[in-house]
Write an enzyme that holds these catalytic residues in place. Structure first.
Site, PDB file in Angstrom:
ATOM      1  CG  HIS A 224      -4.017   2.418  -2.400  1.00 29.31           C
ATOM      2  ND1 HIS A 224      -5.106   1.835  -1.512  1.00 29.31           N
ATOM      3  CD2 HIS A 224      -2.782   2.048  -2.186  1.00 29.31           C
ATOM      4  CE1 HIS A 224      -4.617   1.208  -0.448  1.00 29.31           C
ATOM      5  NE2 HIS A 224      -3.268   0.918  -0.567  1.00 29.31           N
TER       6      HIS A 224
HETATM    7  C1  UD1 Z   1       1.940   1.123  -0.415  1.00 32.28           C
HETATM    8  C2  UD1 Z   1       2.127  -0.337   0.701  1.00 32.28           C
HETATM    9  C3  UD1 Z   1       0.542  -0.935   0.901  1.00 32.28           C
HETATM   10  C4  UD1 Z   1      -0.209   0.813   1.719  1.00 32.28           C
HETATM   11  C5  UD1 Z   1      -0.281   1.731   1.080  1.00 32.28           C
HETATM   12  C6  UD1 Z   1      -0.879   2.777   1.472  1.00 32.28           C
HETATM   13  C7  UD1 Z   1       3.496  -1.887   0.197  1.00 32.28           C
HETATM   14  C8  UD1 Z   1       3.460  -3.359  -1.060  1.00 32.28           C
HETATM   15  N1  UD1 Z   1       2.260  -1.346  -0.130  1.00 32.28           N
HETATM   16  O1  UD1 Z   1       1.573   1.223  -1.004  1.00 32.28           O
HETATM   17  O2  UD1 Z   1      -0.505  -1.749   1.757  1.00 32.28           O
HETATM   18  O3  UD1 Z   1      -1.946  -0.047   1.564  1.00 32.28           O
HETATM   19  O4  UD1 Z   1       1.175   1.703   0.848  1.00 32.28           O
HETATM   20  O5  UD1 Z   1      -0.814   4.509   0.983  1.00 32.28           O
HETATM   21  O6  UD1 Z   1       4.346  -1.653   0.307  1.00 32.28           O
HETATM   22  N2  UD1 Z   1       4.001   8.212  -4.018  1.00 32.28           N
HETATM   23  C9  UD1 Z   1       4.541   8.979  -4.235  1.00 32.28           C
HETATM   24  N3  UD1 Z   1       4.717   9.397  -3.130  1.00 32.28           N
HETATM   25  C10 UD1 Z   1       4.581   9.223  -1.203  1.00 32.28           C
HETATM   26  C11 UD1 Z   1       4.574   7.766  -1.300  1.00 32.28           C
HETATM   27  C12 UD1 Z   1       4.292   7.249  -2.725  1.00 32.28           C
HETATM   28  O7  UD1 Z   1       4.193  10.242  -4.932  1.00 32.28           O
HETATM   29  O8  UD1 Z   1       4.711   9.437  -0.365  1.00 32.28           O
HETATM   30  C13 UD1 Z   1       4.070   7.972  -5.051  1.00 32.28           C
HETATM   31  C14 UD1 Z   1       5.283   7.033  -6.170  1.00 32.28           C
HETATM   32  O9  UD1 Z   1       4.521   6.966  -7.142  1.00 32.28           O
HETATM   33  C15 UD1 Z   1       5.167   5.642  -5.497  1.00 32.28           C
HETATM   34  C16 UD1 Z   1       3.634   4.702  -5.761  1.00 32.28           C
HETATM   35  O10 UD1 Z   1       3.018   6.331  -4.907  1.00 32.28           O
HETATM   36  O11 UD1 Z   1       6.107   5.420  -7.038  1.00 32.28           O
HETATM   37  C17 UD1 Z   1       3.917   4.269  -4.769  1.00 32.28           C
HETATM   38  O12 UD1 Z   1       4.544   3.652  -3.511  1.00 32.28           O
HETATM   39  P1  UD1 Z   1       4.865   2.799  -2.681  1.00 32.28           P
HETATM   40  O13 UD1 Z   1       4.996   2.750  -1.472  1.00 32.28           O
HETATM   41  O14 UD1 Z   1       5.553   2.190  -3.153  1.00 32.28           O
HETATM   42  O15 UD1 Z   1       3.049   1.796  -2.582  1.00 32.28           O
HETATM   43  P2  UD1 Z   1       1.893   2.438  -2.472  1.00 32.28           P
HETATM   44  O16 UD1 Z   1       0.769   2.593  -3.877  1.00 32.28           O
HETATM   45  O17 UD1 Z   1       1.559   3.897  -1.827  1.00 32.28           O
END
Ligand code: UD1
Length: 387
Positions: A224
């Site tokens: 991821h």
């Molecule tokens: C975040 C953390 C990362 C951690 C990861 C675990 C930061 C900078 N990154 O990354 O360190 O390893 O979580 O999962 O804080 N999304 C969904 N549903 C959700 C959450 C996210 O669909 O419940 C999708 C969305 O498209 C979103 C993308 O995932 O834009 C990224 O989510 P985000 O929380 O920004 O970062 P992660 O990649 O999950």
């Protein structure tokens, strides 16, 4: 999106603990339990920023790990790093004020960790950081920025592995603020190993048959990191290599929402469907633990999984060039393979032919890290929140 700041009872707590994203949940679970038991006079509340909001990324963890429901969810959701961090800060400030908390506790290195630490520090409140001092020395990782800045403004820093103290001392953190207590995530792992869901219940029988999946004859894959999944060429190369690896051993691939979105956007799904790869949704904690426990190896770019595999004694191939958790390489089962095809296939072959690294359990990964934290926090609070 609704802001639920009013849900917090004014003046209701001494210590406000913060979670935001999936890797925070298994860290906060033992801390909340240990504080309740060993610091019973402290009024502790939990706040969820809502950085992760999918049910599977949330409820399954809260329910499985017995984490108390958060007193408040700020429902910030997704956005660019700046938007997400700013939104957490904007919504956290009134909630923190209303809570009456005398200190804030943050865990890990996600955007919510930094955002809430910043707000608390600027409100003049002491910040407690659990999992302090980890450094990948790669500032292209957003988490590295979050770690450096959070540690810089924290007053009480709890470290999970030996080398973290040196990193902090080099950055000018005073020695007396640092406490080497061990790994709270491994507290959770040890507490729940007996409840892990057998992989047969997670992987459908047809898929097991199609890909020859059997106990100790499969690899688990998670991906991821933005550096691996956001760039179409890099993601295609990696998936092609993993396709090749799946000719040697079937792969169970649990898809983070962002990874699925990228694979679909870049139209790479057909590539995966051709291979001996079983695609799985994001799993609950006990399902993921069950999958890792009986795996031949785990391929990952996650930070936490490098630690969990070391604790389980399962070989881990890390699809990154650096790690902020060097103890998993020095003492554990982890190898850093990077993202080059030859290196990844070589690491997989080594495990298939020799069984991979055996490793040992690092110091204080013994299930008692959260209790150590609770004792220090209790004494610190009794001393008027001063180190
Ligand atoms: C975040 C953390 C990362 C951690 C990861 C675990 C930061 C900078 N990154 O990354 O360190 O390893 O979580 O999962 O804080 N999304 C969904 N549903 C959700 C959450 C996210 O669909 O419940 C999708 C969305 O498209 C979103 C993308 O995932 O834009 C990224 O989510 P985000 O929380 O920004 O970062 P992660 O990649 O999950």
């Amino acid at each position: 999106m609704m802001n639920t700041v009013n849900e917090i009872t004014p003046g209701s707590c001494d210590l406000l603990c913060v979670v935001g994203a999936r890797p925070n949940f298994m860290k906060i679970a033992p801390i909340m339990a240990a504080l309740a038991e060993h610091a019973p006079r402290m009024r502790v509340s939990l706040l969820h920023t809502g950085q992760h909001y999918d049910a599977v990324m949330n409820h399954q963890y809260f329910d499985a790990l017995g984490i108390p429901a958060p007193s408040i969810n700020l429902e910030v959701g997704s956005g660019s790093h700046a938007q997400q961090t700013a939104e957490v800060m904007r919504r956290f400030e009134p909630a923190l004020d209303a809570s009456g908390a005398r200190a804030a506790l943050v865990v890990g290195d996600v955007n919510s960790t930094l955002a809430c630490a910043l707000v608390a520090a600027k409100r003049g409140l002491p910040v407690i950081h659990v999992e302090a001092g980890l450094r990948s020395f790669d500032r292209a990782m957003p988490e590295e920025i979050n770690r450096i800045l959070t540690d810089r403004i924290s007053d009480l820093l709890f470290t999970s592995e030996r080398g973290a103290r040196d990193n902090l001392l080099k950055e000018g953190i005073p020695e007396q603020a640092i406490h080497f207590v061990g790994n709270v995530m491994i507290d959770t792992l040890r507490q729940n190993l007996g409840r892990a869901v057998p992989f047969r219940q997670t992987v459908a029988p047809e898929e097991r048959a199609r890909c020859d999946v059997a106990e100790n004859n499969y690899a688990v894959l998670t991906l991821h990191r933005p550096s691996n999944v956001d760039d179409p060429a890099a993601l295609r190369r990696l998936l092609e290599t993993l396709n090749e690896a799946s000719e040697r051993i079937p792969i169970l691939f649990t898809l983070h929402p962002r990874t699925r979105a990228m694979i679909e956007k870049f139209e790479l799904m057909p590539l995966l469907k051709r291979a001996r790869i079983v695609l799985l949704p994001p799993l609950g904690y006990l399902e993921m633990l069950g999958l890792m426990k009986d795996a031949r190896m785990v391929l990952t770019d996650s930070g936490g999984i490098q630690e969990e595999t070391t604790a389980l004694g399962i070989p881990c191939v890390t699809l990154r060039d650096s790690t902020e958790r060097p103890i998993t390489v020095e003492e554990g089962t982890n190898v850093l393979a990077g993202t080059d095809r030859i290196d990844i296939l070589r690491a997989v072959d080594a495990i298939l032919s020799y069984g991979g690294k055996t490793g040992r359990i690092p110091q204080y990964w013994d299930g008692a890290a959260a209790v150590r934290i609770a004792h220090v926090v209790r004494d610190w609070a009794e001393n008027g929140y001063k180190a």
